[in-house]
Design an enzyme around this catalytic site. Structure first.
Site, mmCIF file in Angstrom:
data_model
loop_
_atom_site.group_PDB
_atom_site.id
_atom_site.type_symbol
_atom_site.label_atom_id
_atom_site.label_comp_id
_atom_site.label_asym_id
_atom_site.label_seq_id
_atom_site.Cartn_x
_atom_site.Cartn_y
_atom_site.Cartn_z
ATOM 1 N N ALA A 156 -10.666 3.344 -4.179
ATOM 2 C CA ALA A 156 -12.644 3.612 -5.284
ATOM 3 C C ALA A 156 -12.279 4.656 -6.282
ATOM 4 O O ALA A 156 -11.746 5.389 -6.163
ATOM 5 C CB ALA A 156 -13.393 4.079 -3.978
ATOM 6 N N LYS A 216 -14.476 -0.521 4.045
ATOM 7 C CA LYS A 216 -14.274 -0.014 5.614
ATOM 8 C C LYS A 216 -15.656 -1.036 6.704
ATOM 9 O O LYS A 216 -14.178 -1.598 7.220
ATOM 10 C CB LYS A 216 -13.537 0.949 6.843
ATOM 11 N N GLY A 226 0.907 -1.170 0.450
ATOM 12 C CA GLY A 226 0.265 -0.133 0.405
ATOM 13 C C GLY A 226 0.985 1.033 0.234
ATOM 14 O O GLY A 226 0.439 2.426 0.037
ATOM 15 N N VAL A 272 -3.640 -6.062 -6.437
ATOM 16 C CA VAL A 272 -4.245 -7.389 -5.720
ATOM 17 C C VAL A 272 -5.899 -7.180 -6.214
ATOM 18 O O VAL A 272 -6.084 -9.280 -5.384
ATOM 19 C CB VAL A 272 -4.621 -7.207 -3.892
ATOM 20 N N THR A 303 -3.144 11.654 3.003
ATOM 21 C CA THR A 303 -2.411 10.689 2.095
ATOM 22 C C THR A 303 -3.041 11.789 0.851
ATOM 23 O O THR A 303 -3.974 11.877 0.372
ATOM 24 C CB THR A 303 -2.495 9.294 2.524
ATOM 25 N N LEU A 304 -2.517 10.148 -0.235
ATOM 26 C CA LEU A 304 -2.809 10.538 -1.766
ATOM 27 C C LEU A 304 -4.426 9.878 -2.147
ATOM 28 O O LEU A 304 -4.982 10.541 -2.510
ATOM 29 C CB LEU A 304 -1.719 9.459 -2.410
ATOM 30 N N ALA A 305 -4.642 8.850 -0.225
ATOM 31 C CA ALA A 305 -6.211 8.545 -0.866
ATOM 32 C C ALA A 305 -6.937 9.127 -0.692
ATOM 33 O O ALA A 305 -8.199 10.020 -1.192
ATOM 34 C CB ALA A 305 -5.761 6.624 -0.102
ATOM 35 N N SER A 308 2.304 7.789 2.432
ATOM 36 C CA SER A 308 1.759 7.341 2.915
ATOM 37 C C SER A 308 2.058 6.524 4.436
ATOM 38 O O SER A 308 2.917 6.337 4.897
ATOM 39 C CB SER A 308 1.849 5.915 1.616
ATOM 40 N N TYR A 326 -17.522 9.673 2.579
ATOM 41 C CA TYR A 326 -16.853 8.514 2.366
ATOM 42 C C TYR A 326 -17.644 7.532 1.907
ATOM 43 O O TYR A 326 -16.711 6.647 0.945
ATOM 44 C CB TYR A 326 -16.065 8.295 3.733
#
Length: 258
Positions: free
Chosen positions: A97, A165, A15, A67, A196-198, A21, A158
C-alpha cells in the site's frame, strides 16, 4: 516421529523481499522438506537480494513477476510449464500500500491508493491462481496466503491494508469452495506482528509489537520461523483434510477480548 517429505514437489513462493520476509521463512521450510522452490521478485531493485537468498536453496529458480502486469504472470506460468510441468505448492506473501495511506487517516484514503492496495495485496492471489491453474490441477495442489488480524478487527494505522486482508480472507474461502472439487486446497496463515519490511512501513509498529507481547496468552511475540513451520504443515499432506481455513499464528492474541 512424523516428518514432512515434499520430495518431487514444486513450490512457487511469491513475496520474498529480504531475509526477514515471512515468505522467505516459508521457502526455507519447503526447501528443507525436499521441495524444489521458485522465488519471484517484483522489480529490478529486489532482484539481487532474491537471487542471493535463492543461492541458499539448491536447484531453485528465480523469476520476475510484477503482479500488476499480467504478462509477467503469464511468463512465469510458461516457464514453470516448460521446466516443471506441475505445481504442487503456491505461496502468496505479497502485500503493498502507498505509505501515505498507512500514515494518514483511513477515511482520507485516495481512490487510487485503495485500488492499488487491493490489487496487489488481494486480487493478485486470485489472478495468480487463475494463471497457474493448469499447473495446479496436475496433482492436486495446496495454496497458502498470508493475512493479519486487521482483516476482522480495527487496527490503528493499518488502514487500507485491513480492507485488503479482509478481501484476501474471503478469497481463501471462495477459492476453497470453487477449487476443492479439483483436489486443490486453499488456506491462510494469520500471523502476529513480525518485523518484516512491509510491517516496518506501518506507523507505530514497535508499539504494536509491545502491546501484542503484553496481551497475548503466551506473553511474547512470534517468530518468522513459527510462521514457516505452520505454513509447511498446511501445505503438506498432514493437512490433507483442511481447506478454507485461517490459521492464527499469533501466540494466541486473537482469542483475547481485552
Amino acid at each position: 516421529m512424523v516428518t514432512i517429505d515434499l520430495s518431487g514437489k514444486h513450490a512457487l513462493v511469491m513475496g520474498v523481499a529480504n531475509h526477514r520476509s515471512l515468505s522467505w521463512a516459508i521457502a526455507q521450510q519447503l526447501h528443507h522438506a525436499g521441495a524444489r522452490v521458485c522465488l519471484t521478485y517484483a522489480n529490478e531493485r529486489l532482484k539481487p537480494m532474491v537471487e542471493e537468498l535463492a543461492g541458499h536453496l539448491h536447484g531453485s529458480l528465480v523469476l520476475e513477476c510484477d503482479v500488476t502486469q499480467d504478462r509477467t504472470i503469464h511468463a512465469v506460468a510458461r516457464r514453470l510449464t516448460r521446466d516443471w510441468g506441475s505445481l504442487e505448492v503456491l505461496v502468496h506473501g505479497i502485500a503493498y500500500a502507498n505509505k501515505e495511506d498507512l500514515e494518514g487517516k483511513f477515511v482520507a484514503t485516495s481512490r487510487e491508493g485503495f485500488q492499488l492496495a487491493l490489487e496487489v495485496s488481494a486480487y493478485s492471489f486470485l489472478n495468480v491462481t487463475h494463471h497457474m491453474l493448469p499447473l495446479l490441477e496436475q496433482n492436486g495442489a495446496s495454496l497458502l496466503t498470508l493475512s493479519y488480524l486487521a482483516a476482522e478487527r480495527a487496527v490503528p494505522n493499518y488502514n487500507v491494508m485491513g480492507s485488503a486482508k479482509a478481501v484476501l480472507e474471503q478469497s481463501v474461502r471462495q477459492l476453497a469452495w470453487e477449487l476443492g472439487a479439483r483436489g486443490i486446497r486453499v488456506n491462510a496463515v494469520s500471523a502476529g506482528p513480525v518485523s518484516t519490511l512491509a510491517a516496518r512501513g506501518i506507523h507505530g509498529f514497535l508499539s504494536m509489537q509491545r502491546h501484542h507481547a503484553e496481551k497475548a496468552p503466551l506473553r511474547r511475540n512470534i517468530t518468522k520461523e513459527e510462521v514457516g513451520k505452520a505454513a509447511l504443515f498446511l501445505l503438506s499432506d498432514l493437512a490433507s483434510g483442511i481447506t478454507g481455513e485461517i490459521l492464527y499464528v499469533d501466540a494466541g492474541y486473537h482469542v483475547m477480548g481485552v
